[in-house]
Design a protein around this motif. Structure first.
Motif, PDB file in Angstrom:
ATOM      1  N   ASN A 248     -30.646 -64.657  24.858  1.00 23.41           N
ATOM      2  CA  ASN A 248     -30.080 -63.911  26.166  1.00 23.41           C
ATOM      3  C   ASN A 248     -29.067 -63.021  25.599  1.00 23.41           C
ATOM      4  O   ASN A 248     -27.819 -63.211  25.277  1.00 23.41           O
ATOM      5  N   THR A 249     -29.449 -61.570  25.659  1.00 20.76           N
ATOM      6  CA  THR A 249     -28.265 -60.585  25.175  1.00 20.76           C
ATOM      7  C   THR A 249     -27.794 -60.035  26.312  1.00 20.76           C
ATOM      8  O   THR A 249     -27.070 -58.995  26.172  1.00 20.76           O
ATOM      9  N   GLY A 250     -28.097 -60.330  27.737  1.00 22.22           N
ATOM     10  CA  GLY A 250     -27.732 -59.833  28.657  1.00 22.22           C
ATOM     11  C   GLY A 250     -28.032 -58.388  28.735  1.00 22.22           C
ATOM     12  O   GLY A 250     -29.030 -58.026  28.568  1.00 22.22           O
ATOM     13  N   ASP A 251     -27.430 -57.606  29.184  1.00 22.33           N
ATOM     14  CA  ASP A 251     -27.611 -56.088  29.271  1.00 22.33           C
ATOM     15  C   ASP A 251     -26.896 -55.186  28.104  1.00 22.33           C
ATOM     16  O   ASP A 251     -27.093 -54.075  28.229  1.00 22.33           O
ATOM     17  N   ILE A 252     -26.482 -55.735  27.056  1.00 18.75           N
ATOM     18  CA  ILE A 252     -25.972 -55.049  25.933  1.00 18.75           C
ATOM     19  C   ILE A 252     -26.721 -54.523  24.975  1.00 18.75           C
ATOM     20  O   ILE A 252     -26.645 -53.930  23.988  1.00 18.75           O
ATOM     21  N   GLU A 253     -28.268 -54.997  25.078  1.00 17.39           N
ATOM     22  CA  GLU A 253     -29.232 -54.536  24.039  1.00 17.39           C
ATOM     23  C   GLU A 253     -29.822 -53.348  24.862  1.00 17.39           C
ATOM     24  O   GLU A 253     -30.247 -53.090  25.645  1.00 17.39           O
ATOM     25  N   ASN A 254     -29.462 -52.462  23.932  1.00 14.05           N
ATOM     26  CA  ASN A 254     -29.932 -50.620  23.981  1.00 14.05           C
ATOM     27  C   ASN A 254     -29.644 -50.351  25.433  1.00 14.05           C
ATOM     28  O   ASN A 254     -30.644 -50.001  26.335  1.00 14.05           O
ATOM     29  N   PRO A 255     -28.350 -50.499  26.131  1.00  9.35           N
ATOM     30  CA  PRO A 255     -28.082 -50.284  27.275  1.00  9.35           C
ATOM     31  C   PRO A 255     -28.391 -48.856  27.759  1.00  9.35           C
ATOM     32  O   PRO A 255     -28.466 -48.499  28.878  1.00  9.35           O
ATOM     33  N   LEU A 256     -28.396 -47.907  26.808  1.00 12.66           N
ATOM     34  CA  LEU A 256     -28.538 -46.513  27.327  1.00 12.66           C
ATOM     35  C   LEU A 256     -29.970 -46.351  27.317  1.00 12.66           C
ATOM     36  O   LEU A 256     -30.484 -45.147  27.408  1.00 12.66           O
ATOM     37  N   LYS A 257     -30.918 -47.167  26.903  1.00 15.05           N
ATOM     38  CA  LYS A 257     -32.355 -47.195  27.047  1.00 15.05           C
ATOM     39  C   LYS A 257     -32.795 -45.916  25.783  1.00 15.05           C
ATOM     40  O   LYS A 257     -33.845 -45.110  26.318  1.00 15.05           O
ATOM     41  N   LEU A 258     -32.254 -45.949  24.897  1.00 16.96           N
ATOM     42  CA  LEU A 258     -32.573 -44.948  23.876  1.00 16.96           C
ATOM     43  C   LEU A 258     -33.828 -45.303  22.996  1.00 16.96           C
ATOM     44  O   LEU A 258     -34.091 -46.365  22.942  1.00 16.96           O
ATOM     45  N   GLU A 259     -34.623 -44.239  22.873  1.00 22.79           N
ATOM     46  CA  GLU A 259     -36.071 -44.485  22.141  1.00 22.79           C
ATOM     47  C   GLU A 259     -35.700 -44.797  20.713  1.00 22.79           C
ATOM     48  O   GLU A 259     -35.055 -44.116  20.044  1.00 22.79           O
ATOM     49  N   ALA A 260     -36.541 -45.597  20.245  1.00 15.56           N
ATOM     50  CA  ALA A 260     -36.477 -46.089  18.768  1.00 15.56           C
ATOM     51  C   ALA A 260     -37.287 -44.946  17.889  1.00 15.56           C
ATOM     52  O   ALA A 260     -38.212 -44.418  18.534  1.00 15.56           O
ATOM     53  N   PRO A 261     -36.910 -44.509  16.801  1.00 17.76           N
ATOM     54  CA  PRO A 261     -37.948 -43.651  15.841  1.00 17.76           C
ATOM     55  C   PRO A 261     -39.245 -44.396  15.648  1.00 17.76           C
ATOM     56  O   PRO A 261     -39.260 -45.663  15.896  1.00 17.76           O
ATOM     57  N   VAL A 262     -40.290 -43.509  15.506  1.00 18.10           N
ATOM     58  CA  VAL A 262     -41.536 -44.125  15.612  1.00 18.10           C
ATOM     59  C   VAL A 262     -41.789 -45.116  14.254  1.00 18.10           C
ATOM     60  O   VAL A 262     -42.206 -45.967  14.441  1.00 18.10           O
ATOM     61  N   VAL A 263     -41.028 -44.758  13.357  1.00 15.50           N
ATOM     62  CA  VAL A 263     -41.226 -45.858  12.050  1.00 15.50           C
ATOM     63  C   VAL A 263     -40.520 -46.874  12.351  1.00 15.50           C
ATOM     64  O   VAL A 263     -41.002 -47.998  11.640  1.00 15.50           O
ATOM     65  N   GLU A 264     -39.689 -47.455  13.380  1.00 14.49           N
ATOM     66  CA  GLU A 264     -39.112 -48.626  13.387  1.00 14.49           C
ATOM     67  C   GLU A 264     -39.938 -49.235  14.603  1.00 14.49           C
ATOM     68  O   GLU A 264     -39.447 -50.455  14.965  1.00 14.49           O
ATOM     69  N   GLU A 265     -40.742 -48.669  15.451  1.00 15.15           N
ATOM     70  CA  GLU A 265     -41.459 -49.238  16.529  1.00 15.15           C
ATOM     71  C   GLU A 265     -42.520 -50.516  15.983  1.00 15.15           C
ATOM     72  O   GLU A 265     -42.589 -51.344  16.873  1.00 15.15           O
TER      73      GLU A 265
END
Length: 445
Positions: A248-265
């Motif tokens: 449970n990371t609460g809401d601190i996991e990617n809070p800005l909802k930024l997209e990941a680079p394709v190579v990391e998806e």
């Protein structure tokens, strides 16, 4: 009912007196009533049944035990076998025929082997019940010894569990506050624009012998800086974990909802033969709903620059010899460091592990707490002193080369030969003068 009359002395129906005598429990071939999870595979209940009076018809021994246990068989060859079934409340039951008739004064001793490997985690002790019965009833006064219940058989868990390792992806990161690796003049629009990777991995191990159920992993994560507007420090973009683990990371996991680079998806990790992806947040974590991103935010221990947020993970089961690696994937939020004018700091996460079942007996001690640190440092600079040293070295080399060239040139022009010739002529003149003096002295004589 006619067969009930055979072997009777006076009464119309034989009246037996069944008696359960010796009952002994062995665990994995050794006397005792303690089962150690992970080491004990089976237990054997030895019993002796005697008929003290008249023939007992359709005599049988009924043995009842937990549904988690499994009947294996008898410990030695006998003239009968036992049938397994369930009783009215779902417990396991076996019925062993003693004889038809089980004759007067007869006695039988045998062992009942039971598998104990599947005992559930919440069972700490249990008993085995034995009852001797026949179709022709006994006198009520003798029934007391027809029933026997073993002493409590203790189920003990012994496990050496704790941290096997805690490591950063990079122990040291160079960060130039004047030349950040990303554009810090604006907020990032994707994860690549945040900054460099900073990953921390926590490896939990169980050396056994028992399985450990429900292990809690509590992490304090340095997620914000205290200077300025308390913006992000280590911005979490992903978590990697075994399928047996939930965090449970609460809401601190990617809070800005930024997209990941394709190579990391397609980021995936193999854990004990399973591939665990992190493409669906509903699977990878238990999301917490809160108006604040981290309502339990606190100062990071020993740090004046960082604020920590708790992350709670739960490992449902850790087998003997098994490990669970939980990796938090994050990026250094370089914009925050530039705004806060922070050029160097140690970023440390803190983790503790504990088991939910309190009656665990620990084996060899393993650390239950661990810290993982990434050092943020300024890049090494070339100093003025080091430049002066290089200049001196170059000047000396050039001077030596010039001297060598001058010597070669003078030698080529005959400078050194002329000096030798003049010295020779001088020596000849001196010798001639000395000869004349000797001649004058000789003539005077």
């Amino acid at each position: 009912m006619a067969y009930l009359l055979r072997g009777c002395s006076k009464a119309l129906i034989c009246i037996p007196d069944l008696h359960i005598g010796l009952v002994k429990v062995k665990v994995s071939g050794k006397d005792g009533n303690v089962i150690l999870r992970g080491e004990a595979n089976e237990m054997t209940v030895f019993v002796t049944v005697t008929n003290k009076e008249e023939n007992a018809y359709n005599a049988r021994l009924i043995v009842t035990f937990l549904s988690d246990l499994r009947y294996i068989g008898l410990d030695k060859d006998t003239l009968f076998s036992c049938d397994a079934s369930k009783d009215s409340i779902g417990q396991n039951r076996i019925i062993c025929p003693l004889g038809n008739p089980f004759q007067s004064k007869d006695s039988v001793t045998f062992g009942i082997k039971i598998n104990v490997q599947s005992l559930s985690a919440d069972i700490q002790d249990f008993k085995v019940s034995l009852e001797a019965k026949s179709d022709n009833p006994e006198n009520a006064t003798t029934l007391i010894d027809n029933y026997y219940e073993t002493e409590s058989i203790i189920v003990e868990t012994k496990a050496a569990y704790g941290f096997n390792d805690g490591r950063p992806s990079t122990a040291q990161i160079e960060f130039d506050i004047d030349k950040p690796t990303v554009d810090v003049s604006r907020e990032p629009t994707n994860q690549r624009e945040i900054g460099q990777f900073v990953n921390h991995t926590y490896s939990v191990i169980n050396k056994g012998p028992s399985v450990v159920n429900f292990v809690n992993l509590d992490i304090l994560w340095p997620w914000k800086v205290k200077k300025g507007n308390s913006t992000y420090l280590l911005y979490i973009t992903d978590l990697k974990m075994p399928s047996s683990t939930q965090c449970n990371t609460g809401d601190i996991e990617n809070p800005l909802k930024l997209e990941a680079p394709v190579v990391e998806e397609s980021n995936a990790t193999t854990v004990e033969g399973e591939i665990v992806t992190r493409t669906k947040r509903s699977i990878r974590s238990l999301r917490a709903s809160s108006e604040q991103l981290c309502p339990e935010e606190k100062d990071c221990p020993g740090s004046s620059n960082a604020l920590c947020c708790p992350i709670k993970c739960r490992i449902s089961q850790l087998q003997k010899g098994g490990t669970a690696d939980i990796e938090i994937v994050s990026r250094l939020y370089e914009r925050s460091l530039v705004q806060g004018k922070i050029s160097a700091l140690n970023v440390t996460s803190f983790a503790n592990v504990s088991a939910e079942i309190e009656n665990y007996v620990n084996g060899d001690p393993l650390p239950k707490s661990i810290n993982v640190t990434t050092q943020i440092t300024q890049p090494a600079e070339v100093t003025d002193e080091s430049l002066e040293v290089w200049i001196i070295i170059v000047v000396v080399i050039v001077t030596v080369l010039i001297l060598i060239a001058a010597v070669i040139l003078l030698a080529y022009l005959g400078f050194f030969k002329r000096a030798k010739k003049e010295q020779l002529n001088k020596e000849k003149a001196e010798l001639a003068a000395h000869g004349e003096q000797l001649l004058k002295v000789s003539n005077g004589d």
